[in-house]
Design an enzyme around this catalytic site. Sequence first.
Site, PDB file in Angstrom:
ATOM      1  N   ASN A   1      -0.444  -0.308   6.266  1.00 37.63           N
ATOM      2  CA  ASN A   1       0.159  -1.123   5.216  1.00 37.63           C
ATOM      3  C   ASN A   1       0.606  -2.400   5.912  1.00 37.63           C
ATOM      4  O   ASN A   1       1.367  -2.340   6.871  1.00 37.63           O
ATOM      5  CB  ASN A   1       1.367  -0.368   4.637  1.00 37.63           C
ATOM      6  CG  ASN A   1       1.995  -1.131   3.477  1.00 37.63           C
ATOM      7  OD1 ASN A   1       1.529  -2.199   3.104  1.00 37.63           O
ATOM      8  ND2 ASN A   1       3.053  -0.567   2.925  1.00 37.63           N
ATOM      9  N   GLY A   2       0.096  -3.559   5.509  1.00 38.21           N
ATOM     10  CA  GLY A   2       0.525  -4.808   6.152  1.00 38.21           C
ATOM     11  C   GLY A   2      -0.679  -5.682   6.464  1.00 38.21           C
ATOM     12  O   GLY A   2      -1.779  -5.465   5.983  1.00 38.21           O
TER      13      GLY A   2
ATOM     14  N   TRP B   1      -3.856  -1.607  -1.518  1.00 41.24           N
ATOM     15  CA  TRP B   1      -3.772  -2.827  -2.337  1.00 41.24           C
ATOM     16  C   TRP B   1      -4.553  -3.847  -1.517  1.00 41.24           C
ATOM     17  O   TRP B   1      -4.062  -4.354  -0.514  1.00 41.24           O
ATOM     18  CB  TRP B   1      -2.297  -3.194  -2.508  1.00 41.24           C
ATOM     19  CG  TRP B   1      -2.036  -4.485  -3.219  1.00 41.24           C
ATOM     20  CD1 TRP B   1      -1.734  -5.688  -2.657  1.00 41.24           C
ATOM     21  CD2 TRP B   1      -2.039  -4.712  -4.619  1.00 41.24           C
ATOM     22  NE1 TRP B   1      -1.544  -6.640  -3.615  1.00 41.24           N
ATOM     23  CE2 TRP B   1      -1.725  -6.079  -4.838  1.00 41.24           C
ATOM     24  CE3 TRP B   1      -2.274  -3.920  -5.733  1.00 41.24           C
ATOM     25  CZ2 TRP B   1      -1.631  -6.645  -6.100  1.00 41.24           C
ATOM     26  CZ3 TRP B   1      -2.189  -4.485  -6.994  1.00 41.24           C
ATOM     27  CH2 TRP B   1      -1.874  -5.825  -7.180  1.00 41.24           C
TER      28      TRP B   1
ATOM     29  N   CYS C   1       0.859  -1.186   0.000  1.00 41.26           N
ATOM     30  CA  CYS C   1       0.000   0.000   0.000  1.00 41.26           C
ATOM     31  C   CYS C   1       0.897   1.238   0.000  1.00 41.26           C
ATOM     32  O   CYS C   1       2.042   1.194   0.423  1.00 41.26           O
ATOM     33  CB  CYS C   1      -0.865   0.026   1.249  1.00 41.26           C
ATOM     34  SG  CYS C   1      -1.945  -1.383   1.343  1.00 41.26           S
TER      35      CYS C   1
ATOM     36  N   GLU D   1      10.661 -22.646 -16.818  1.00 40.92           N
ATOM     37  CA  GLU D   1      10.519 -21.243 -16.394  1.00 40.92           C
ATOM     38  C   GLU D   1      11.745 -20.437 -16.800  1.00 40.92           C
ATOM     39  O   GLU D   1      11.643 -19.316 -17.283  1.00 40.92           O
ATOM     40  CB  GLU D   1      10.287 -21.187 -14.886  1.00 40.92           C
ATOM     41  CG  GLU D   1      10.208 -19.800 -14.286  1.00 40.92           C
ATOM     42  CD  GLU D   1       9.101 -18.922 -14.876  1.00 40.92           C
ATOM     43  OE1 GLU D   1       8.228 -19.457 -15.587  1.00 40.92           O
ATOM     44  OE2 GLU D   1       9.143 -17.692 -14.654  1.00 40.92           O
TER      45      GLU D   1
ATOM     46  N   LYS E   1      11.607 -17.150 -19.291  1.00 37.61           N
ATOM     47  CA  LYS E   1      12.197 -15.846 -18.937  1.00 37.61           C
ATOM     48  C   LYS E   1      13.134 -15.363 -20.039  1.00 37.61           C
ATOM     49  O   LYS E   1      13.122 -14.199 -20.428  1.00 37.61           O
ATOM     50  CB  LYS E   1      12.946 -15.964 -17.609  1.00 37.61           C
ATOM     51  CG  LYS E   1      12.048 -16.108 -16.405  1.00 37.61           C
ATOM     52  CD  LYS E   1      11.503 -14.810 -15.949  1.00 37.61           C
ATOM     53  CE  LYS E   1      10.024 -14.572 -15.909  1.00 37.61           C
ATOM     54  NZ  LYS E   1       9.010 -15.477 -16.141  1.00 37.61           N
TER      55      LYS E   1
ATOM     56  N   GLU F   1      11.160 -14.335 -23.273  1.00 40.59           N
ATOM     57  CA  GLU F   1      10.341 -13.109 -23.234  1.00 40.59           C
ATOM     58  C   GLU F   1      11.186 -11.878 -22.946  1.00 40.59           C
ATOM     59  O   GLU F   1      10.795 -10.765 -23.275  1.00 40.59           O
ATOM     60  CB  GLU F   1       9.202 -13.240 -22.234  1.00 40.59           C
ATOM     61  CG  GLU F   1       9.587 -13.425 -20.788  1.00 40.59           C
ATOM     62  CD  GLU F   1       8.354 -13.517 -19.881  1.00 40.59           C
ATOM     63  OE1 GLU F   1       7.292 -12.977 -20.217  1.00 40.59           O
ATOM     64  OE2 GLU F   1       8.460 -14.157 -18.834  1.00 40.59           O
TER      65      GLU F   1
ATOM     66  N   LYS G   1       1.264  -7.293 -19.453  1.00 43.12           N
ATOM     67  CA  LYS G   1       1.375  -7.862 -18.112  1.00 43.12           C
ATOM     68  C   LYS G   1       0.213  -8.804 -17.838  1.00 43.12           C
ATOM     69  O   LYS G   1       0.359  -9.828 -17.201  1.00 43.12           O
ATOM     70  CB  LYS G   1       1.404  -6.757 -17.051  1.00 43.12           C
ATOM     71  CG  LYS G   1       1.576  -7.279 -15.628  1.00 43.12           C
ATOM     72  CD  LYS G   1       2.849  -8.091 -15.467  1.00 43.12           C
ATOM     73  CE  LYS G   1       2.970  -8.726 -14.117  1.00 43.12           C
ATOM     74  NZ  LYS G   1       4.074  -9.727 -14.082  1.00 43.12           N
TER      75      LYS G   1
ATOM     76  N   HIS H   1      15.820 -38.595 -26.722  1.00 46.31           N
ATOM     77  CA  HIS H   1      14.673 -38.886 -27.604  1.00 46.31           C
ATOM     78  C   HIS H   1      14.507 -37.835 -28.687  1.00 46.31           C
ATOM     79  O   HIS H   1      13.422 -37.681 -29.238  1.00 46.31           O
ATOM     80  CB  HIS H   1      13.395 -39.006 -26.760  1.00 46.31           C
ATOM     81  CG  HIS H   1      13.487 -40.087 -25.734  1.00 46.31           C
ATOM     82  ND1 HIS H   1      13.492 -41.427 -26.050  1.00 46.31           N
ATOM     83  CD2 HIS H   1      13.669 -40.021 -24.397  1.00 46.31           C
ATOM     84  CE1 HIS H   1      13.619 -42.148 -24.953  1.00 46.31           C
ATOM     85  NE2 HIS H   1      13.720 -41.326 -23.926  1.00 46.31           N
TER      86      HIS H   1
ATOM     87  N   ARG I   1       2.938   1.293  -7.549  1.00 44.64           N
ATOM     88  CA  ARG I   1       2.877   0.114  -6.675  1.00 44.64           C
ATOM     89  C   ARG I   1       1.592  -0.663  -6.890  1.00 44.64           C
ATOM     90  O   ARG I   1       1.424  -1.760  -6.388  1.00 44.64           O
ATOM     91  CB  ARG I   1       2.958   0.544  -5.211  1.00 44.64           C
ATOM     92  CG  ARG I   1       4.168   1.382  -4.877  1.00 44.64           C
ATOM     93  CD  ARG I   1       3.952   2.159  -3.590  1.00 44.64           C
ATOM     94  NE  ARG I   1       3.982   1.300  -2.441  1.00 44.64           N
ATOM     95  CZ  ARG I   1       5.059   1.134  -1.670  1.00 44.64           C
ATOM     96  NH1 ARG I   1       6.157   1.771  -1.973  1.00 44.64           N
ATOM     97  NH2 ARG I   1       5.039   0.347  -0.647  1.00 44.64           N
TER      98      ARG I   1
HETATM   99  C1  AGP Z   1       5.444 -14.671 -17.249  1.00 49.17           C
HETATM  100  O1  AGP Z   1       6.722 -14.066 -17.123  1.00 49.17           O
HETATM  101  C2  AGP Z   1       4.620 -14.016 -18.330  1.00 49.17           C
HETATM  102  N1  AGP Z   1       4.483 -12.629 -18.087  1.00 49.17           N
HETATM  103  C3  AGP Z   1       3.303 -14.744 -18.591  1.00 49.17           C
HETATM  104  O2  AGP Z   1       3.629 -16.052 -18.995  1.00 49.17           O
HETATM  105  C4  AGP Z   1       2.322 -14.859 -17.380  1.00 49.17           C
HETATM  106  O3  AGP Z   1       2.850 -15.720 -16.421  1.00 49.17           O
HETATM  107  C5  AGP Z   1       1.012 -15.451 -17.921  1.00 49.17           C
HETATM  108  O4  AGP Z   1       0.481 -14.536 -18.871  1.00 49.17           O
HETATM  109  C6  AGP Z   1      -0.031 -15.694 -16.820  1.00 49.17           C
HETATM  110  O5  AGP Z   1      -0.387 -14.471 -16.234  1.00 49.17           O
HETATM  111  P1  AGP Z   1      -1.254 -14.507 -14.873  1.00 49.17           P
HETATM  112  O6  AGP Z   1      -0.418 -15.188 -13.839  1.00 49.17           O
HETATM  113  O7  AGP Z   1      -1.527 -13.072 -14.544  1.00 49.17           O
HETATM  114  O8  AGP Z   1      -2.510 -15.289 -15.175  1.00 49.17           O
END
Ligand code: AGP
Length: 618
Positions: free
Chosen positions: A103-104, A77, A4, A487, A491, A494, A613, A510, A29
Site C-alpha cells: 500500500n503506497g 486501488w 489499498c 465551493e 457544500k 448539497e 457520487k 451590482h 475504501r
Molecule cells: C461535489 O461536492 C459534488 N459531489 C459534485 O459537484 C462533483 O464535484 C461533480 O459531480 C464532479 O464530479 P467528478 O469530480 O467526479 O467529475
Amino acid sequence: MPMCGIVGYVGQKQALEIIVAGLRRLEYRGYDSAGVAVISEGELEVRKKAGKLANLESLLGTDPLPASTTGIGHTRWATHGGPTDSNAHPHLSEDRSVAVIHNGIIENFSELRDELTASGVLLASETDTEVVAHLLAQAIPVANGDLPEAMRRVCRRLEGAFTLVAIDRAQPDLVVAARRNSPLVVGVGQGENFLASDVAAFVDHTREALELGQDQVVAMTAHEILVTDFDGAPVEVKPFHVDWDASAAEKGGYELFMLKEIAEQPKAVADSLRGRMNKESRIQLDEMHMDEGLLRSINKVVVIACGTAANAGMVAKYAIEHWTRLPVEVELASEFRYRDPIVGPDSLVIAISQSGETMDTLMALRHAKAQGARTLAICNTVGSTIPRESDAVLYTYAGPEIAVASTKAFLTQIIAAYLVGLYLAQVRGTMFEDEIRAVFTELHGMPEKVDRVLDTTEPVRALARDLSAATSVLFLGRHVGYPVALEGALKLKELAYMHAEGFAAGELKHGPIALIEEGVPVIVVVPSPKGRAILHDKIVSNIQEVRARGAVVIAIAEEGDETIAKHADHVIRIPAVPTLMQPLVATVPLQVFACEMATARGLDVDQPRNLAKSVTVE
Ligand code: AGP
C-alpha cells in the site's frame, strides 16, 4: 497507494476465509482488483483478479486454494499500472518463493526496476510492488534465510510511502511487514495474529491491537510479535484497545466518511505532491507523458469540469495565468460542447474529475478531442474513463472519496492543477527555477497548515449549529477567494439542502446586495492583508456594506489580521499563507461548516438526497 486494503493472518484457523472476510470489511475504501496468497506444503499459492471481490471469489470457486493457516490478502486501488489481473497483488518473486502486498508509492521504483532487469529479472507487471518481491527473494539468502532481516535490508533501499506485507514459502508460520508513511496495525489474538491497513479487517476477531510506527518491521507468528526499526533494533509499540464496532471502523473511527475525508486532507495533499519534484528541484511529471515541445506550442488552456472540480479549476486559473501568462478558460463541462467553443491543436484542455466517469465532462472531453485539442485529465481514479480517453493524465492521490460531497478531492485537484501550471512555467521558461522551487516549497508546507485548521474547527461547528435555522447563507470572496466562496456555497447546498450562493464580493453592489436584510448570514473569505492589500481593503468595505444592512458576518481570515476583527461578527482564523495557497486552508472551515449544519439538521451527510457520487448521465 494511499488506500489499498491489506490483511495478513497466521494462526490455527483457515487463513483464506479470514482474509477474504477482512478484505470485505475494507471494501468501502474503494478498489479495482483483489488477491490472496497462502503457504501450503512448502509452496506459495496465489489467486488474484481484476474487479471486485466477487470476481476473486468466483475464481476461488473454480480454482480453489489449498488449506492453509498462513496468508496475506489485498484490495488494490490502482496507481502504477491499470486495474488488471497481472497488476493485482500479491506479487511473486521469479522463483515463486516470496509473495508481497503493498500500500503506497515507491518513488525510486524505476531505478530499482532497471537494476533488476539489468540483472536478468523478468518483471511480470507494471507495478512498483513487484520490484519488492524480487528484491526480497534476493535479500533472503544474504540474510541467511531471515525474512525480517531481508525485509529490513530491502526497506532501507526504498523511498516513498509503503506498507509491505510478505510471506516466504520456506517459513510457513511467519508473516513479515514494514511501514513508512502508510498505515499498518497488528491485531493481537489468542494463538493467532493479524495484520491490516486498518482495524476494520480484524475487529470481528480481536479488539487488542498494536499501532506500528514509522520505519518499523514486524515479524508475526501465531504466538509472537516482534517489532524492530529498519536497522534491527527492537522497538516498543503501544497497544490499544479498539472500541469501535466494525462499521465505525470502516470510517476509521469517524462518524461519517465526510469527516474522515476532511481529516485525510493533509495526507492527501502530501501524497499528491510526493515525488513530483526531483532532486534538482525541478517539477517532474513524467507520468503525464506530455511532449515538452507540445506544451511550448499551446496558446491557451481550457479547463472543463463540473461542480467542485470546476471550482478547483477556477482556483487554478488564477495561478496558471499568473505563472505561465497563458489565458485559462474555465468551462462548465455541460455548457462547453454546446456553445461551439474555440479550441484546437493549440489548446490544452484539462478535464478535472474525481471519479473520472462524469458524463458531462467526458462528453466535453470528446468534443475537445474532436476539435484537435491536446487533452490532460486530472483524476483521482486510476483507469477510469476520462483519463483513459485523454492524451495524458496527472493523478491526484487523495485515495477513494466515499462521501458524495467532495472534500479531499478538491484540495488535491488544486494541487495537481498547480503542479501542471508550474510544469508549464518550467517548460515554457516563464518562471525562474528559484521561483518554481519557492512555490513548491510553499505547497510542501501546506499539509501542516491544513492540519492546523483541522485542529481549530470547533468555533465553526458551533456557528453552524447556531445558524442551523437559517434559510439562506451568502458567501463572498475575491480573487482565489471567489471560487472558494462558490465551493462553500455548493457544500452547504448539497449537504444542508439550504439556499446558499457564492459571489465575487465586487459584484454585491451590482444586484446581490438587495438580498441583504437583518440577520442574513454572510461568510466572507478574506484575502491576506499581506498578499494584495487592495483586495483586503475592498473586502473590508464589502463587509461594512452588508453589515450596515443587518447581515451577520462570519470572516474566514488569517491569523494576525486584526483589522477584520473590528468589522466581522465572528472571525474563523486560518494560518497566514501566500495568496495562491489560501484556498487550501480557507476551504476547510467551509467544508466543516456545511457538514455540521447538515448534521445539526439530522440529514444524511454522506449520501445527500437526490445526489450521486458520480453523475454518469448527461
Ligand atoms: C461535489 O461536492 C459534488 N459531489 C459534485 O459537484 C462533483 O464535484 C461533480 O459531480 C464532479 O464530479 P467528478 O469530480 O467526479 O467529475
